[in-house]
Write a protein that holds these residues in place. Structure first.
Motif, PDB file in Angstrom:
ATOM      1  N   VAL A 161      92.109  72.543  90.445  1.00  0.00           N
ATOM      2  CA  VAL A 161      90.707  72.948  90.386  1.00  0.00           C
ATOM      3  C   VAL A 161      90.014  72.095  89.320  1.00  0.00           C
ATOM      4  CG1 VAL A 161      91.253  75.312  91.012  1.00  0.00           C
ATOM      5  CG2 VAL A 161      91.053  74.708  88.602  1.00  0.00           C
ATOM      6  N   ARG A 173      87.473  81.872  85.354  1.00  0.00           N
ATOM      7  CA  ARG A 173      88.673  81.609  84.556  1.00  0.00           C
ATOM      8  C   ARG A 173      89.930  82.135  85.235  1.00  0.00           C
ATOM      9  NH1 ARG A 173      87.853  80.279  79.181  1.00  0.00           N
ATOM     10  NH2 ARG A 173      89.745  81.378  78.610  1.00  0.00           N
ATOM     11  N   ALA A 184      90.771  79.556  87.797  1.00  0.00           N
ATOM     12  CA  ALA A 184      91.276  78.335  87.165  1.00  0.00           C
ATOM     13  C   ALA A 184      92.664  78.520  86.559  1.00  0.00           C
ATOM     14  CB  ALA A 184      90.306  77.871  86.084  1.00  0.00           C
ATOM     15  N   PHE A 218      86.713  72.226  86.500  1.00  0.00           N
ATOM     16  CA  PHE A 218      85.918  73.246  85.818  1.00  0.00           C
ATOM     17  C   PHE A 218      84.837  72.554  84.998  1.00  0.00           C
ATOM     18  CE2 PHE A 218      86.679  77.829  84.606  1.00  0.00           C
ATOM     19  CZ  PHE A 218      85.513  77.992  83.891  1.00  0.00           C
ATOM     20  N   PRO A 252      97.101  76.086  84.979  1.00  0.00           N
ATOM     21  CA  PRO A 252      95.808  75.503  85.372  1.00  0.00           C
ATOM     22  C   PRO A 252      95.965  74.101  85.961  1.00  0.00           C
ATOM     23  CG  PRO A 252      95.617  76.546  83.237  1.00  0.00           C
ATOM     24  CD  PRO A 252      97.066  76.617  83.612  1.00  0.00           C
ATOM     25  N   ALA A 253      96.858  73.301  85.369  1.00  0.00           N
ATOM     26  CA  ALA A 253      97.022  71.918  85.826  1.00  0.00           C
ATOM     27  C   ALA A 253      97.522  71.871  87.269  1.00  0.00           C
ATOM     28  CB  ALA A 253      97.994  71.187  84.909  1.00  0.00           C
ATOM     29  N   PHE A 286      82.309  73.494  82.049  1.00  0.00           N
ATOM     30  CA  PHE A 286      81.998  74.572  81.117  1.00  0.00           C
ATOM     31  C   PHE A 286      80.524  74.567  80.757  1.00  0.00           C
ATOM     32  CE2 PHE A 286      86.493  73.934  80.601  1.00  0.00           C
ATOM     33  CZ  PHE A 286      86.985  75.207  80.408  1.00  0.00           C
ATOM     34  N   LEU A 294      93.061  80.136  83.640  1.00  0.00           N
ATOM     35  CA  LEU A 294      92.921  80.260  82.188  1.00  0.00           C
ATOM     36  C   LEU A 294      93.133  81.704  81.753  1.00  0.00           C
ATOM     37  CD1 LEU A 294      89.842  77.926  81.666  1.00  0.00           C
ATOM     38  CD2 LEU A 294      92.231  77.450  81.130  1.00  0.00           C
ATOM     39  N   TYR A 340      80.287  72.588  75.078  1.00  0.00           N
ATOM     40  CA  TYR A 340      81.477  71.908  74.586  1.00  0.00           C
ATOM     41  C   TYR A 340      82.151  71.196  75.737  1.00  0.00           C
ATOM     42  CZ  TYR A 340      80.831  75.213  70.835  1.00  0.00           C
ATOM     43  OH  TYR A 340      80.308  75.952  69.834  1.00  0.00           O
TER      44      TYR A 340
END
Lengths: 335, 318
Positions: free
Chosen positions: A77, A47, A50, A79, A72-73, A81, A52, A84
């Motif tokens: 990268v 995270r 990324a 991701f 993050p955008a 998860f 986050l 979800y």
């Protein structure tokens, strides 16, 4: 694809230290697996890369640029998860197209369609493109989730235990597929897991995390055969490494200061002998191999044995050490 | 051929008998609750004498007089005057002349009904929009003193709103908001927004934040991720919240009586003021009430599915 470097990053949540002075270089095109128990800081590390989470200190560079202030955008990268993973209100097709339709990219409809279909083929989901994403099996969902990452060509793919919610057979299948795809694309990939088989089979290098610190990093072979300390040694090997006092079994060349001997299957020689120093407690038949539960003067050991070895519970055997691992009182390896 | 009924039934599935009993109870309850509504509707198509006859008339000749009286204002004229008029132009004209009256013009019902629509839907839209944004903020960000703020928001609901009627009345007079649609929209929004924040926070808490995080990594800003990923998944909660807000704003009476009297008056304070000759014109009141029920009914039917899922929300976790 690009090189990603973490320079001494740290992150605490309240009183909990999640990541502690972590430095790590993931080379361009490399598949690095972070292995560690729950709470070791694996997910937090992903995270942080990324964007986050923001590190308390330290820097993250992607392809040489410091991404500390980027959203993050902007970091380029992808991701995957643990769960979800799909947008439930969208179809499989729209899930795969979602990153390509982002304002950051704005690809043409045809280009999006081409790439979605290409990736769908790669993760073998092209026959379900129009399905609602909630109407898929667990394995299909996770394949789409991986596909949604692969549809882009980011600097690095970050994957957080993407296979942990699947059953064993699917996990084995997707493991192979993921490795194949990564090789094909030459992608840089940082993968987090607590499954040693995933780590051993897929990684170019494995990093062992414990309590937010990177304890050791190296090729799977190095990590397995040459662990830096007890913690690393205990992470790998099936059955689990046996930890014994130094004077329990013969055959050891104990360095001074050693307190514990670590003995895996390959460090134990078994000979059937009526006057042997050990007694067979129990045998688990796994088919291709047997798990031998052995008792030596009140200590219990588990090792593998040839299924054709003719022993039964209650038999005495002779156990000898063969170049085992030695650990000092602080758990550090002694050579 | 007869089969012995020994087949084991599922433990969680109710038996047919249990289902029949439950069904009967529900139908009986529904009938009981619907009697007043049915009575209102029947009254709306009675003639004024029938509506106040004792014992009440269940069998009667239906008439549109109530609706005519609702939509028009009338003046009494001599029979000679009415005789001299050109032939009646419509049903209402005819009914009215039968009572020795002529239609003087339209009543205020439709303007009041329009006010109700504007104010109720306007305040619902505002309350739900603001509530969704606030709930998202409380759900996703570390808001300083979040718990205290949420409690404070809820505390505005701890007394009956009418308890603050006098200060609000004085304030509105000062700011020129009395008897304006804007004033009523602001007031109902303020009352409803606390409900909206609390309800919606629950719904948004249930949406895993991984979805937005995934979207943000996929190249979207937080606001875009909110719009594209969170909102579509919160529709159930938004629909349920909207209905609760709408019902409150639509039915609210006390503030409407106090703060509106003329151009911004809503339907609830208007309907009981419909006076016929020699007292309350009950068929007209009932007709006004019947029409007043329609928007809520339509809105609820449109959102029925979401509402059901929304109300049972929290009882069953995925």
């Amino acid at each position: 694809m690009a090189e990603v470097v973490l320079h001494g990053i740290a992150k605490t949540f309240g009183d909990t230290v999640a990541v502690d002075d972590l430095s790590l270089t993931i080379r361009d095109g490399e598949f690095v697996v972070l292995l560690g128990p729950t709470g070791a800081g694996k997910t937090t590390t992903l995270r942080l890369i990324a964007g986050l989470e923001r590190p308390d200190c330290g820097r993250v560079t992607i392809a040489g640029r410091d991404v500390g202030r980027q959203s993050p955008a902007e970091r380029d990268v992808a991701f995957v998860f643990q769960q979800y993973s799909l947008y439930p209100h969208l179809s499989v097709y729209d899930n795969l197209a979602f990153p390509l339709r982002s304002p950051a990219r704005r690809l043409g409809v045809e280009e999006i369609d081409r790439r979605v279909r290409e990736v769908a083929r790669m993760v073998r989901i092209e026959h379900k493109l129009q399905n609602r994403s909630t109407r898929l099996s667990g394995g299909e969902m996770q394949r789409v989730a991986i596909g949604r990452a692969l549809v882009r060509r980011p600097a690095i793919y970050l994957m957080d235990e993407p296979l942990s919610s699947l059953d064993a057979k699917l996990r084995a299948e997707l493991r192979l597929e993921l490795k194949r795809i990564q090789k094909e694309l030459g992608s840089t990939l940082l993968y987090v897991t607590h499954d040693q088989i995933e780590a051993m089979t897929m990684a170019d290098r494995i990093g062992i995390l414990s309590e937010g610190r990177l304890v050791q990093i190296g090729t799977p072979r190095e990590i397995y055969a040459d662990p830096a300390n007890l913690h690393v040694a205990a992470r790998l090997g099936q059955p689990h490494i046996n930890l014994l006092p130094i004077d329990l079994l013969p055959g050891a060349a104990v360095p001074s200061g050693a307190l514990t001997i670590g003995a895996r299957t390959e460090h134990l020689e078994i000979a059937t002998s009526a006057q042997g120093n050990a007694e067979v407690d129990w045998i688990e038949h796994l088919g291709d191999q047997n798990h031998l539960h052995i008792r030596v003067r009140g200590h219990k050991l588990v090792t593998l044995a040839d299924p054709y070895l003719s022993i039964k519970p209650g038999d005495r055997i002779n156990l000898t050490l063969r170049q085992p691992l030695y650990f000092g009182p602080d758990g550090e390896r002694l050579r | 051929m007869s089969s012995v009924n020994t087949a084991a039934h599922s433990v969680v599935e109710p038996t047919p008998t249990a289902k029949r009993i439950a069904g009967t109870i529900v139908i009986l309850y529904a009938l009981v609750t619907m009697i007043p509504l049915a009575w209102i509707f029947l009254t709306s198509i009675k003639s004024p004498p029938d509506s106040i006859s004792y014992p009440p008339k269940v069998v009667f000749t239906p008439t549109l007089e109530g609706f005519c009286n609702l939509f028009t204002t009338r003046t009494r004229q001599t029979p000679d005057y009415i005789q001299a008029l050109p032939p009646p132009t419509g049903t209402c004209d005819e009914i009215t002349r039968g009572r020795n009256m002529v239609i003087a013009g339209p009543s205020n019902y439709w303007p009041r009904f329009g006010n109700s629509l504007l104010i109720a839907f306007g305040s619902t839209f505002l309350a739900v929009s603001l509530g969704t944004l606030a709930a998202y903020g409380f759900s996703r960000f570390r808001v300083p003193l979040a718990d205290d703020l949420l409690f404070f928001i809820l505390s505005t609901r701890m007394m009956p709103p009418i308890a603050v009627a006098i200060p609000i009345y004085l304030m509105y007079r000062q700011f020129g908001l009395s008897d304006t649609a804007l004033g009523m929209i602001l007031l109902y929004t303020a009352v409803n927004v606390s409900l909206a924040v609390w309800l919606l926070k629950g719904f948004i808490d249930e949406i895993p934040r991984e979805y937005e995080e995934a979207a943000m990594i996929d190249g979207y800003t937080r606001l875009q991720a909110f719009w594209k990923v969170v909102l579509p998944q919160a529709t159930t909660g938004i629909a349920a919240t909207a209905i609760f807000c709408l019902i409150f704003a639509w039915n609210e009476y006390a503030f409407a009586v106090l703060l509106t009297s003329g151009s911004a008056q809503t339907a609830p304070p208007f309907i009981p003021t419909i006076i016929g000759e020699g007292g309350q014109d009950w068929p007209a009141v009932a007709a006004g009430t019947t029409i007043f029920l329609v928007p809520i009914l339509v809105f609820t039917i449109i959102l029925r599915k979401q509402l059901l899922r929304g109300i049972t929300f929290g009882a069953v976790r995925k």
